[in-house]
Design a protein around this motif. Structure first.
Motif, mmCIF file in Angstrom:
data_model
loop_
_atom_site.group_PDB
_atom_site.id
_atom_site.type_symbol
_atom_site.label_atom_id
_atom_site.label_comp_id
_atom_site.label_asym_id
_atom_site.label_seq_id
_atom_site.Cartn_x
_atom_site.Cartn_y
_atom_site.Cartn_z
ATOM 1 N N THR A 47 0.813 -1.215 0.000
ATOM 2 C CA THR A 47 0.000 0.000 0.000
ATOM 3 C C THR A 47 0.848 1.268 0.000
ATOM 4 N N TYR A 48 0.301 2.282 -0.617
ATOM 5 C CA TYR A 48 0.894 3.615 -0.596
ATOM 6 C C TYR A 48 1.030 4.111 0.836
ATOM 7 N N TYR A 49 0.039 3.831 1.659
ATOM 8 C CA TYR A 49 0.017 4.356 3.024
ATOM 9 C C TYR A 49 1.112 3.733 3.881
ATOM 10 N N GLY A 50 1.435 2.477 3.632
ATOM 11 C CA GLY A 50 2.535 1.860 4.346
ATOM 12 C C GLY A 50 3.862 2.518 4.041
ATOM 13 N N ARG A 51 3.994 3.073 2.838
ATOM 14 C CA ARG A 51 5.250 3.709 2.452
ATOM 15 C C ARG A 51 5.545 4.948 3.305
ATOM 16 N N PHE A 52 4.496 5.620 3.824
ATOM 17 C CA PHE A 52 4.715 6.742 4.731
ATOM 18 C C PHE A 52 5.414 6.260 6.007
ATOM 19 N N VAL A 53 4.949 5.133 6.528
ATOM 20 C CA VAL A 53 5.531 4.594 7.758
ATOM 21 C C VAL A 53 6.953 4.118 7.508
ATOM 22 N N PHE A 54 7.161 3.404 6.410
ATOM 23 C CA PHE A 54 8.513 2.936 6.094
ATOM 24 C C PHE A 54 9.478 4.106 5.913
ATOM 25 N N SER A 55 8.991 5.208 5.347
ATOM 26 C CA SER A 55 9.850 6.370 5.120
ATOM 27 C C SER A 55 10.406 6.916 6.427
ATOM 28 N N ALA A 56 9.623 6.833 7.489
ATOM 29 C CA ALA A 56 10.067 7.317 8.799
ATOM 30 C C ALA A 56 10.854 6.268 9.565
ATOM 31 N N MET A 57 10.627 5.021 9.259
ATOM 32 C CA MET A 57 11.133 3.917 10.078
ATOM 33 C C MET A 57 12.340 3.200 9.468
ATOM 34 N N CYS A 58 12.416 3.139 8.148
ATOM 35 C CA CYS A 58 13.417 2.303 7.487
ATOM 36 C C CYS A 58 14.265 3.107 6.509
ATOM 37 N N ASP A 59 15.556 3.186 6.763
ATOM 38 C CA ASP A 59 16.456 3.762 5.768
ATOM 39 C C ASP A 59 16.578 2.808 4.588
ATOM 40 N N ARG A 60 16.715 3.385 3.391
ATOM 41 C CA ARG A 60 16.937 2.591 2.188
ATOM 42 C C ARG A 60 18.388 2.739 1.726
ATOM 43 N N LEU A 61 18.803 1.854 0.847
ATOM 44 C CA LEU A 61 20.169 1.928 0.338
ATOM 45 C C LEU A 61 20.428 3.261 -0.352
ATOM 46 N N VAL A 62 19.452 3.725 -1.110
ATOM 47 C CA VAL A 62 19.536 5.029 -1.762
ATOM 48 C C VAL A 62 18.183 5.716 -1.632
ATOM 49 N N ASP A 63 18.141 6.999 -1.894
ATOM 50 C CA ASP A 63 16.892 7.758 -1.783
ATOM 51 C C ASP A 63 16.797 8.679 -2.999
ATOM 52 N N VAL A 64 15.731 9.489 -3.036
ATOM 53 C CA VAL A 64 15.608 10.509 -4.069
ATOM 54 C C VAL A 64 15.474 11.871 -3.417
ATOM 55 N N ASP A 65 15.891 12.907 -4.148
ATOM 56 C CA ASP A 65 15.669 14.258 -3.664
ATOM 57 C C ASP A 65 14.341 14.772 -4.225
ATOM 58 N N ALA A 151 16.562 0.228 -14.202
ATOM 59 C CA ALA A 151 15.596 0.614 -13.169
ATOM 60 C C ALA A 151 16.030 0.219 -11.759
ATOM 61 N N LEU A 152 17.087 -0.579 -11.631
ATOM 62 C CA LEU A 152 17.406 -1.174 -10.335
ATOM 63 C C LEU A 152 17.676 -0.150 -9.247
ATOM 64 N N LEU A 153 18.518 0.842 -9.517
ATOM 65 C CA LEU A 153 18.838 1.819 -8.478
ATOM 66 C C LEU A 153 17.591 2.514 -7.963
ATOM 67 N N MET A 154 16.689 2.864 -8.878
ATOM 68 C CA MET A 154 15.475 3.542 -8.449
ATOM 69 C C MET A 154 14.593 2.614 -7.612
ATOM 70 N N GLN A 155 14.589 1.330 -7.915
ATOM 71 C CA GLN A 155 13.841 0.377 -7.084
ATOM 72 C C GLN A 155 14.406 0.351 -5.667
ATOM 73 N N LEU A 156 15.706 0.540 -5.543
ATOM 74 C CA LEU A 156 16.348 0.484 -4.230
ATOM 75 C C LEU A 156 16.125 1.753 -3.416
#
Length: 505
Positions: A47-65, A151-156
């Motif tokens: 879900t889109y809504y879960g991504r809000f929680v993950f954004s605060a809780m889980c660092d990713r290998l890379v991000d976007v500005d 597309a891999l980096l963006m998936q990460l």
């Protein structure tokens, strides 16, 4: 405006929170969400809504500005080999997970292999190009690829790149207590009511985050979310309805910010998922799906439900994407729709069950669609259900037609491959076209932008013939907030990033 308590258990939850140790209201940020997230496991969440929680809780290998350029996350730098089949990454040192485990190259290997092999993982198709993960040093890894993957980096930058604590994750039951390494750690969850996070004191960039606690409150009704914001029971909310924009802007205590989004809403057709719902003319005949699409007036839908603020759609790529295909949206044509049904041998009225999320906006959209397509002899039987249940039904094939959206991804692969590829993890209707599969794979394997554009154009044109997913509109991302909230910047991916956000007195 006189405020009335929110029409759910969440108001009482807020009162309970207020007596359960939230001593400093100024250090607690309360965020409204349009629905309750599904599983809090990046491997199986969708879900889109879960991504809000993950954004605060889980660092990713890379991000976007905010311009959707890839920037460092837990990986500080990276490089592809000349043949594009090896991605080398150097990792951030001094990072620990919420349970005290050390983040290192072995943790990266564990997480990526879990996403690739865990039964039910929805990340498999996103990173399926990874053949193996090699630990080349304590803080360096090499991803060996089966083929080049543009597309891999963006998936990460999203859930496929979210790093979980290996030891805690291996114990199982991740959704009940996810352990990541982000700025906020999981505290508790009450389904359909709230998710509570607290500041992680050992976070490597702790000084950029200013709240002791973050509380996510799912409130499906957009007008009720706005009422809670007006009453001071929310500090920030996503998903402001187009019909509520004027009300929000007229309140001197509130502010609004908006960004053109990457996401779309569409109707997914069950063409081949199971046996119970795949014997209908809708599933078997492209002409029936074409008739359904032609019976919809997308411009009128936008005006009636969204006051003209949304953008009609016939594809997965938003107008803000450089991969948006210049393909005119077919005008509504009831006579042609009727003719297509006749050519397909369909006797009208044609009855179709449509799954719809039980929030007011989705219900209104569905009712408008119901009225429109009835003129072509199509009877939509609306089946209202909670959003997470709707997604579960989709995944199991327990549907004929389902209205659900996608929040969109900066790289075009992330908005189309998993939905249209025969083995795509989010292809709930099990649509399969070998030629489309080949185009999608070829688009993954080249980094040449013009080649990718040409391939995606072919996919979009074929999808508009096969119509396994009837696109309706693109959604802007509209946020409302108290004027006490400072430092918030909206991103086109629609997520709330809390770095630099604070509350004034």
């Amino acid at each position: 405006m006189k405020f009335r308590p929110r029409l759910s258990a969440s108001l009482s939850a807020l009162l309970l929170l207020g007596t359960a140790g939230f001593a400093h209201a100024e250090s607690t940020l309360r965020i409204g969400l349009g629905a309750d997230p599904d599983q809090l496991d990046p491997a199986t969440a969708r879900t889109y809504y879960g991504r809000f929680v993950f954004s605060a809780m889980c660092d990713r290998l890379v991000d976007v500005d905010q311009h959707l350029a890839i920037v460092p996350g837990l990986a500080t730098d990276w490089k592809y080999s000349d043949d594009g089949k090896t991605l080398s990454m150097n990792l951030r040192q001094g990072v620990v997970f919420h349970d005290g485990e050390k983040f290192d190259a072995n943790a990266v290997k564990y997480n990526l292999e879990r996403y690739l092999t865990l039964p039910g993982s929805l990340r498999k198709s996103e990173i399926s190009s990874i053949d193996s993960v090699e630990v080349t040093g304590p803080y360096s890894v090499k991803l060996h690829l089966k083929n080049p993957d543009a597309a891999l980096l963006m998936q990460l930058t999203d859930r496929a790149g979210a790093m979980m604590a290996p030891e805690a994750t291996a114990k199982g039951n991740v959704p009940a207590h996810p352990v990541c390494s982000g700025p906020y750690e999981f505290v508790s969850r009450v389904q359909q009511d709230r998710i509570v996070l607290k500041r992680f004191e050992q976070y490597w960039n702790k000084s950029a985050y200013h709240f002791d606690k973050v509380v996510f409150l799912p409130i499906p009704d957009a007008s009720v979310r706005l009422a809670n914001l007006q009453a001071g029971d929310l500090d920030l909310t996503e998903g402001i309805a187009a019909t509520d924009v004027n009300t929000l802007q007229s309140n001197p205590k509130l502010a609004m910010t908006k960004v053109t989004g990457l996401g779309y809403m569409g109707l997914t057709v069950n063409t081949n998922n199971g046996t119970v719902n795949t014997g209908s003319a809708l599933a078997k005949e492209a002409k029936v799906r074409q008739a359904l699409s032609l019976a919809i007036d997308r411009d009128a839908l936008n005006q009636v439900v969204f006051q003209g603020q949304y953008t009609p759609s016939n594809q997965a790529f938003s107008p803000v994407s450089p991969y948006h295909v210049d393909l005119p949206i077919a005008a509504r044509n009831i006579e042609k729709a009727k003719a297509l049904l006749a050519e397909a041998g369909v006797k009208t009225p044609l009855n179709i069950d449509l799954l719809v999320a039980n929030n007011p906006t989705s219900q209104q959209v569905a009712q408008v669609l119901q009225a429109m397509v009835s003129e072509a002899g199509i009877n939509l039987n609306l089946q209202m259900t909670e959003f997470a249940t709707l997604l579960d039904k989709q995944q199991r094939g327990d549907f004929q037609l389902s209205m659900s959206g996608w929040s969109g991804r900066p790289d075009p692969d992330g908005s189309i491959y998993s939905f249209l590829a025969s083995k795509g993890a989010l292809n709930d209707g099990r649509y399969s076209n070998p030629q489309v599969d080949q185009w999608l794979l070829s688009a993954r394997q080249t980094s040449d932008v013009e080649q990718r554009k040409a391939l995606y154009k072919k996919v979009v044109e074929q999808e508009n013939i096969d119509q396994p997913l009837v696109y309706l509109y693109f959604e802007p991302r509209i946020f409302g907030m108290s004027k006490k909230v400072t430092g918030f910047t909206p991103y086109p991916d629609g997520l709330i990033r809390l770095q630099g956000v604070s509350l004034t007195q």
